[in-house]
Design a protein around this motif. Structure first.
Motif, PDB file in Angstrom:
ATOM      1  N   ILE A 118       0.853  -1.201   0.000  1.00  0.00           N
ATOM      2  CA  ILE A 118       0.000   0.000   0.000  1.00  0.00           C
ATOM      3  C   ILE A 118       0.881   1.241   0.000  1.00  0.00           C
ATOM      4  O   ILE A 118       0.643   2.181  -0.757  1.00  0.00           O
ATOM      5  N   HIS A 119       1.911   1.237   0.818  1.00  0.00           N
ATOM      6  CA  HIS A 119       2.844   2.365   0.881  1.00  0.00           C
ATOM      7  C   HIS A 119       3.503   2.602  -0.478  1.00  0.00           C
ATOM      8  O   HIS A 119       3.621   3.739  -0.936  1.00  0.00           O
ATOM      9  N   ALA A 120       3.918   1.524  -1.133  1.00  0.00           N
ATOM     10  CA  ALA A 120       4.570   1.641  -2.440  1.00  0.00           C
ATOM     11  C   ALA A 120       3.622   2.235  -3.480  1.00  0.00           C
ATOM     12  O   ALA A 120       4.013   3.095  -4.273  1.00  0.00           O
ATOM     13  N   VAL A 121       2.363   1.803  -3.448  1.00  0.00           N
ATOM     14  CA  VAL A 121       1.379   2.331  -4.397  1.00  0.00           C
ATOM     15  C   VAL A 121       1.122   3.810  -4.103  1.00  0.00           C
ATOM     16  O   VAL A 121       1.003   4.624  -5.029  1.00  0.00           O
ATOM     17  N   MET A 122       1.044   4.178  -2.834  1.00  0.00           N
ATOM     18  CA  MET A 122       0.854   5.587  -2.473  1.00  0.00           C
ATOM     19  C   MET A 122       2.011   6.431  -2.993  1.00  0.00           C
ATOM     20  O   MET A 122       1.806   7.527  -3.509  1.00  0.00           O
ATOM     21  N   ASN A 123       3.244   5.916  -2.871  1.00  0.00           N
ATOM     22  CA  ASN A 123       4.399   6.643  -3.398  1.00  0.00           C
ATOM     23  C   ASN A 123       4.305   6.806  -4.911  1.00  0.00           C
ATOM     24  O   ASN A 123       4.672   7.854  -5.444  1.00  0.00           O
ATOM     25  N   ALA A 124       3.826   5.786  -5.591  1.00  0.00           N
ATOM     26  CA  ALA A 124       3.662   5.881  -7.045  1.00  0.00           C
ATOM     27  C   ALA A 124       2.619   6.937  -7.395  1.00  0.00           C
ATOM     28  O   ALA A 124       2.780   7.680  -8.369  1.00  0.00           O
TER      29      ALA A 124
ATOM     30  N   LEU B  18      -4.551  -0.138  -6.108  1.00  0.00           N
ATOM     31  CA  LEU B  18      -5.127   0.407  -4.882  1.00  0.00           C
ATOM     32  C   LEU B  18      -6.583  -0.010  -4.731  1.00  0.00           C
ATOM     33  O   LEU B  18      -7.030  -0.360  -3.637  1.00  0.00           O
ATOM     34  N   SER B  19      -7.314  -0.027  -5.824  1.00  0.00           N
ATOM     35  CA  SER B  19      -8.710  -0.461  -5.801  1.00  0.00           C
ATOM     36  C   SER B  19      -8.816  -1.930  -5.369  1.00  0.00           C
ATOM     37  O   SER B  19      -9.668  -2.286  -4.552  1.00  0.00           O
ATOM     38  N   ASN B  20      -7.941  -2.779  -5.906  1.00  0.00           N
ATOM     39  CA  ASN B  20      -7.943  -4.197  -5.517  1.00  0.00           C
ATOM     40  C   ASN B  20      -7.591  -4.372  -4.043  1.00  0.00           C
ATOM     41  O   ASN B  20      -8.211  -5.169  -3.341  1.00  0.00           O
ATOM     42  N   LEU B  21      -6.597  -3.629  -3.588  1.00  0.00           N
ATOM     43  CA  LEU B  21      -6.208  -3.719  -2.182  1.00  0.00           C
ATOM     44  C   LEU B  21      -7.314  -3.175  -1.278  1.00  0.00           C
ATOM     45  O   LEU B  21      -7.530  -3.687  -0.181  1.00  0.00           O
ATOM     46  N   TYR B  22      -8.033  -2.162  -1.750  1.00  0.00           N
ATOM     47  CA  TYR B  22      -9.156  -1.614  -0.988  1.00  0.00           C
ATOM     48  C   TYR B  22     -10.242  -2.672  -0.808  1.00  0.00           C
ATOM     49  O   TYR B  22     -10.801  -2.826   0.267  1.00  0.00           O
TER      50      TYR B  22
ATOM     51  N   VAL C 266      -6.476   0.328   3.885  1.00  0.00           N
ATOM     52  CA  VAL C 266      -6.150   1.197   2.752  1.00  0.00           C
ATOM     53  C   VAL C 266      -6.624   2.617   3.016  1.00  0.00           C
ATOM     54  O   VAL C 266      -5.908   3.582   2.733  1.00  0.00           O
ATOM     55  N   SER C 267      -7.802   2.782   3.604  1.00  0.00           N
ATOM     56  CA  SER C 267      -8.319   4.123   3.909  1.00  0.00           C
ATOM     57  C   SER C 267      -7.416   4.865   4.894  1.00  0.00           C
ATOM     58  O   SER C 267      -7.129   6.050   4.719  1.00  0.00           O
ATOM     59  N   VAL C 268      -6.971   4.163   5.918  1.00  0.00           N
ATOM     60  CA  VAL C 268      -6.102   4.791   6.918  1.00  0.00           C
ATOM     61  C   VAL C 268      -4.752   5.157   6.305  1.00  0.00           C
ATOM     62  O   VAL C 268      -4.250   6.268   6.497  1.00  0.00           O
ATOM     63  N   VAL C 269      -4.167   4.227   5.562  1.00  0.00           N
ATOM     64  CA  VAL C 269      -2.867   4.497   4.944  1.00  0.00           C
ATOM     65  C   VAL C 269      -2.985   5.659   3.955  1.00  0.00           C
ATOM     66  O   VAL C 269      -2.122   6.539   3.919  1.00  0.00           O
ATOM     67  N   ALA C 270      -4.058   5.700   3.187  1.00  0.00           N
ATOM     68  CA  ALA C 270      -4.264   6.799   2.233  1.00  0.00           C
ATOM     69  C   ALA C 270      -4.347   8.140   2.956  1.00  0.00           C
ATOM     70  O   ALA C 270      -3.773   9.134   2.511  1.00  0.00           O
TER      71      ALA C 270
ATOM     72  N   ALA D 114     -10.831   5.683 -13.195  1.00  0.00           N
ATOM     73  CA  ALA D 114     -10.046   5.046 -12.133  1.00  0.00           C
ATOM     74  C   ALA D 114      -9.801   6.021 -10.980  1.00  0.00           C
ATOM     75  O   ALA D 114      -9.929   5.654  -9.809  1.00  0.00           O
ATOM     76  N   LEU D 115      -9.487   7.267 -11.300  1.00  0.00           N
ATOM     77  CA  LEU D 115      -9.284   8.282 -10.261  1.00  0.00           C
ATOM     78  C   LEU D 115     -10.549   8.483  -9.436  1.00  0.00           C
ATOM     79  O   LEU D 115     -10.510   8.502  -8.207  1.00  0.00           O
ATOM     80  N   LEU D 116     -11.687   8.633 -10.119  1.00  0.00           N
ATOM     81  CA  LEU D 116     -12.954   8.844  -9.409  1.00  0.00           C
ATOM     82  C   LEU D 116     -13.362   7.627  -8.589  1.00  0.00           C
ATOM     83  O   LEU D 116     -13.861   7.767  -7.468  1.00  0.00           O
ATOM     84  N   SER D 117     -13.137   6.451  -9.117  1.00  0.00           N
ATOM     85  CA  SER D 117     -13.500   5.228  -8.406  1.00  0.00           C
ATOM     86  C   SER D 117     -12.703   5.085  -7.110  1.00  0.00           C
ATOM     87  O   SER D 117     -13.267   4.816  -6.046  1.00  0.00           O
ATOM     88  N   VAL D 118     -11.394   5.280  -7.183  1.00  0.00           N
ATOM     89  CA  VAL D 118     -10.549   5.162  -5.993  1.00  0.00           C
ATOM     90  C   VAL D 118     -10.869   6.285  -5.008  1.00  0.00           C
ATOM     91  O   VAL D 118     -10.962   6.047  -3.805  1.00  0.00           O
ATOM     92  N   LEU D 119     -11.082   7.480  -5.511  1.00  0.00           N
ATOM     93  CA  LEU D 119     -11.432   8.596  -4.627  1.00  0.00           C
ATOM     94  C   LEU D 119     -12.752   8.321  -3.915  1.00  0.00           C
ATOM     95  O   LEU D 119     -12.893   8.573  -2.717  1.00  0.00           O
ATOM     96  N   SER D 120     -13.700   7.770  -4.627  1.00  0.00           N
ATOM     97  CA  SER D 120     -14.984   7.408  -4.028  1.00  0.00           C
ATOM     98  C   SER D 120     -14.800   6.357  -2.942  1.00  0.00           C
ATOM     99  O   SER D 120     -15.373   6.470  -1.850  1.00  0.00           O
ATOM    100  N   ASP D 121     -13.991   5.340  -3.223  1.00  0.00           N
ATOM    101  CA  ASP D 121     -13.719   4.299  -2.220  1.00  0.00           C
ATOM    102  C   ASP D 121     -13.080   4.900  -0.970  1.00  0.00           C
ATOM    103  O   ASP D 121     -13.522   4.656   0.150  1.00  0.00           O
ATOM    104  N   LEU D 122     -12.040   5.689  -1.179  1.00  0.00           N
ATOM    105  CA  LEU D 122     -11.273   6.205  -0.052  1.00  0.00           C
ATOM    106  C   LEU D 122     -12.044   7.205   0.796  1.00  0.00           C
ATOM    107  O   LEU D 122     -11.757   7.356   1.976  1.00  0.00           O
ATOM    108  N   THR D 123     -12.992   7.893   0.209  1.00  0.00           N
ATOM    109  CA  THR D 123     -13.722   8.909   0.974  1.00  0.00           C
ATOM    110  C   THR D 123     -15.023   8.376   1.549  1.00  0.00           C
ATOM    111  O   THR D 123     -15.877   9.151   1.967  1.00  0.00           O
TER     112      THR D 123
END
Length: 174
Positions: free
Chosen positions: A82-88, A106-110, A117-121, A148-157
């Protein structure tokens, strides 16, 4: 590499002889050990900004493939995936393919562990990075990247704390 494989093999053979494991069990243990080593090596390349963009993209694509298997998600999380993906995500986003792979990973890990994933993000600036990428690519015409951006943002928020962070970043809850 090979020396590490020989060490693992020797240890597992000794374990097999001592504990009377059958060969199938040893093969499963060796496979799990190799999978963790592979995941650790891939995440190291992915989060190392000194690596070439092509190497990081290839590593991210391989991590994405691993993240499609639930048992591999646990391994990825344990080696800092998760950390590596966040750095990317936080790096320069001139490579849309790297960004897409990171978002899909990130979506798969979520889906595997949404709370983690939410906390790490939140703690590592992932929401800010996604918003920045969205602003940067808004007029690019790359519909799959924007989805993809909107989907991950929706998941994380979906958590209240992350939604508040989104509002502080001048984003709009999705």
């Amino acid at each position: 590499g090979r020396e590490q494989c020989r060490t693992h093999s020797t240890l597992l053979q000794a374990l097999c002889a001592r504990c009377h494991f059958d060969r199938r069990c040893v093969r499963v243990l060796m496979h799990a050990s190799q999978k963790k080593d592979e995941a650790a090596a891939l995440t190291a390349v992915l989060q190392n900004s000194a690596e070439s963009l092509e190497a990081r993209r290839a590593a991210c694509d391989a991590v994405l493939q691993l993240s499609k298997v639930e048992s591999s998600c646990a391994v990825l999380c344990s080696v800092g995936g998760i950390h590596a993906v966040m750095n990317a995500l936080k790096g320069p986003s001139e490579c849309g393919a790297l960004l897409k792979s990171a978002l899909h990973t990130l979506s798969n890990l979520y889906r595997f562990d949404s709370k983690l994933v939410s906390v790490v993000a939140r703690l590592q600036g992932g929401i800010s990075a996604i918003l920045e990428a969205m602003r940067e690519h808004l007029h690019s015409g790359d519909v799959t990247l924007l989805q993809a951006l909107l989907s991950v943002l929706s998941d994380l928020t979906s958590s209240a704390q992350n939604a508040q962070m989104l509002a502080k970043e001048n984003g709009t809850a999705v």
